[in-house]
Design an enzyme around this catalytic site. Structure first.
Site, short mmCIF file in Angstrom:
data_model
loop_
_atom_site.label_atom_id
_atom_site.label_comp_id
_atom_site.label_asym_id
_atom_site.label_seq_id
_atom_site.Cartn_x
_atom_site.Cartn_y
_atom_site.Cartn_z
N HIS A 1 0.84 -1.21 0.00
CA HIS A 1 0.00 0.00 0.00
C HIS A 1 0.88 1.26 0.00
O HIS A 1 0.63 2.19 -0.75
CB HIS A 1 -0.88 0.03 1.25
CG HIS A 1 -1.96 -1.01 1.29
ND1 HIS A 1 -2.13 -1.87 2.33
CD2 HIS A 1 -2.94 -1.32 0.40
CE1 HIS A 1 -3.16 -2.67 2.11
NE2 HIS A 1 -3.66 -2.37 0.93
N LYS B 1 -16.37 -7.67 3.00
CA LYS B 1 -15.59 -7.82 4.24
C LYS B 1 -16.44 -7.31 5.41
O LYS B 1 -16.69 -6.12 5.51
CB LYS B 1 -14.29 -7.02 4.15
CG LYS B 1 -13.39 -7.54 3.04
CD LYS B 1 -12.14 -6.71 2.88
CE LYS B 1 -11.29 -7.27 1.75
NZ LYS B 1 -10.12 -6.45 1.44
N ARG C 1 -1.71 -5.79 -9.10
CA ARG C 1 -0.61 -6.68 -8.73
C ARG C 1 -0.49 -7.87 -9.68
O ARG C 1 0.56 -8.44 -9.85
CB ARG C 1 -0.79 -7.19 -7.31
CG ARG C 1 -0.66 -6.12 -6.24
CD ARG C 1 -1.20 -6.60 -4.93
NE ARG C 1 -2.61 -6.95 -5.06
CZ ARG C 1 -3.32 -7.64 -4.19
NH1 ARG C 1 -2.75 -8.06 -3.09
NH2 ARG C 1 -4.60 -7.89 -4.40
N SER D 1 -3.27 -8.09 2.79
CA SER D 1 -3.51 -7.92 4.22
C SER D 1 -3.93 -9.23 4.86
O SER D 1 -3.57 -9.53 6.00
CB SER D 1 -4.57 -6.84 4.45
OG SER D 1 -4.12 -5.62 3.91
N1 COA Z 1 0.15 -4.08 -2.32
C1 COA Z 1 -0.20 -5.03 -1.45
N2 COA Z 1 -1.46 -5.41 -1.22
C2 COA Z 1 -2.42 -4.76 -1.89
C3 COA Z 1 -2.14 -3.74 -2.78
C4 COA Z 1 -0.78 -3.40 -2.98
N3 COA Z 1 -0.41 -2.46 -3.83
N4 COA Z 1 -3.29 -3.31 -3.29
C5 COA Z 1 -4.25 -4.02 -2.73
N5 COA Z 1 -3.73 -4.90 -1.89
C6 COA Z 1 -4.44 -5.93 -1.13
C7 COA Z 1 -5.09 -5.43 0.10
O1 COA Z 1 -4.25 -5.60 1.23
C8 COA Z 1 -6.31 -6.30 0.19
O2 COA Z 1 -5.99 -7.51 0.81
P1 COA Z 1 -7.12 -8.33 1.57
O3 COA Z 1 -8.25 -8.56 0.61
O4 COA Z 1 -6.41 -9.55 1.95
O5 COA Z 1 -7.56 -7.47 2.72
C9 COA Z 1 -6.63 -6.67 -1.25
O6 COA Z 1 -5.46 -6.40 -1.97
C10 COA Z 1 -7.76 -5.93 -1.80
O7 COA Z 1 -7.52 -4.59 -1.51
P2 COA Z 1 -8.34 -3.50 -2.19
O8 COA Z 1 -8.49 -3.81 -3.61
O9 COA Z 1 -7.78 -2.18 -1.82
O10 COA Z 1 -9.77 -3.69 -1.62
P3 COA Z 1 -10.28 -3.31 -0.28
O11 COA Z 1 -11.29 -4.32 0.08
O12 COA Z 1 -9.19 -3.11 0.69
O13 COA Z 1 -10.98 -1.90 -0.57
C11 COA Z 1 -12.67 -0.42 -1.50
C12 COA Z 1 -11.99 -1.79 -1.53
C13 COA Z 1 -12.88 0.06 -0.08
C14 COA Z 1 -11.80 0.57 -2.21
C15 COA Z 1 -13.99 -0.59 -2.28
O14 COA Z 1 -14.71 -1.69 -1.78
C16 COA Z 1 -14.87 0.64 -2.19
O15 COA Z 1 -14.72 1.54 -2.98
N6 COA Z 1 -15.82 0.64 -1.22
C17 COA Z 1 -16.71 1.75 -0.99
C18 COA Z 1 -18.12 1.40 -1.47
C19 COA Z 1 -18.23 1.63 -2.95
O16 COA Z 1 -18.09 2.70 -3.46
N7 COA Z 1 -18.56 0.54 -3.64
C20 COA Z 1 -18.77 0.54 -5.06
C21 COA Z 1 -17.48 0.26 -5.75
S1 COA Z 1 -17.79 0.16 -7.49
#
Ligand code: COA
Length: 164
Positions: free
Chosen positions: A17, A41, A91, A128
């Site tokens: 991140h 989640k 990724r 994560s």
């Molecule tokens: N390096 C390492 N790990 C990474 C990474 C990076 N560069 N980018 C993402 N990850 C990992 C995260 O740790 C996470 O791991 P986990 O699933 O084991 O916890 C995984 O990849 C997914 O992360 P991410 O894609 O950031 O998703 P998220 O669940 O953490 O967040 C939101 C998603 C919050 C951005 C998205 O659900 C959102 O926008 N929510 C708001 C509601 C909304 O608007 N919804 C409509 C969307 S169209």
């Protein structure tokens, strides 16, 4: 001023991140790192307050980064903050499928583009979930978690595990 939103759940924030946040901060005048919820989640290992504190600690040397939280839709936050773009990281191939759907949905909900950054190779395997699992088995997290928060993250996850 061009600003960007870097959203995620950050449970906990990792070196992967931080890599993306640093890259975004070099491109944009202002980067909002936004802690949101994900309907897939339901439970988090760390509270919103803890995740906010972690992100503040690891980004304190980057002056154009601000940490925010949002309970609702990402596009509503983007409107409120007048952000020009959403930043997401890619990724692997699986990320492309998932991210392209999210990106298209956000563009449909509000006219905002998503910029996809490719993280450094050495962080691409980190997630994560894997970090939480590794710590729960007593392995330290120096290779995955920024040094400023590694001890707090490890102790919280390991303590939680040993209570079970
Ligand atoms: N390096 C390492 N790990 C990474 C990474 C990076 N560069 N980018 C993402 N990850 C990992 C995260 O740790 C996470 O791991 P986990 O699933 O084991 O916890 C995984 O990849 C997914 O992360 P991410 O894609 O950031 O998703 P998220 O669940 O953490 O967040 C939101 C998603 C919050 C951005 C998205 O659900 C959102 O926008 N929510 C708001 C509601 C909304 O608007 N919804 C409509 C969307 S169209």
């Amino acid at each position: 001023m061009k600003s960007a939103i870097c959203p995620g759940t950050f449970d906990p924030p990792t070196l992967g991140h931080l890599d993306i946040i640093k890259k975004a901060a070099k491109i944009f005048d202002k980067v909002y790192v936004a802690i949101g919820s994900n309907s897939r989640k339901k439970e988090f290992a760390f509270s919103l307050v803890e995740r906010t504190e972690f992100l503040k600690k690891i980004t304190q040397g980057i002056p154009n980064v601000e940490i925010v939280t949002f309970p609702g839709l990402l596009v509503d936050l983007a409107k409120e903050l007048e952000a020009s773009v959403i930043i997401r990281s890619i990724r692997n191939i699986t990320d492309i499928d998932y991210e392209s759907i999210q990106g298209q949905m956000n563009r449909l909900l509000w006219d905002i583009e998503t910029l996809y950054l490719i993280g450094d190779e050495k962080f691409r395997f980190i997630s994560s979930t894997l970090v939480r699992e590794i710590a729960s088995h007593g392995k330290r997290l120096h290779a995955f978690i920024p040094s400023e928060i590694e001890a707090s993250v490890f102790e919280h996850l390991y303590r939680k595990r040993t209570k079970i």
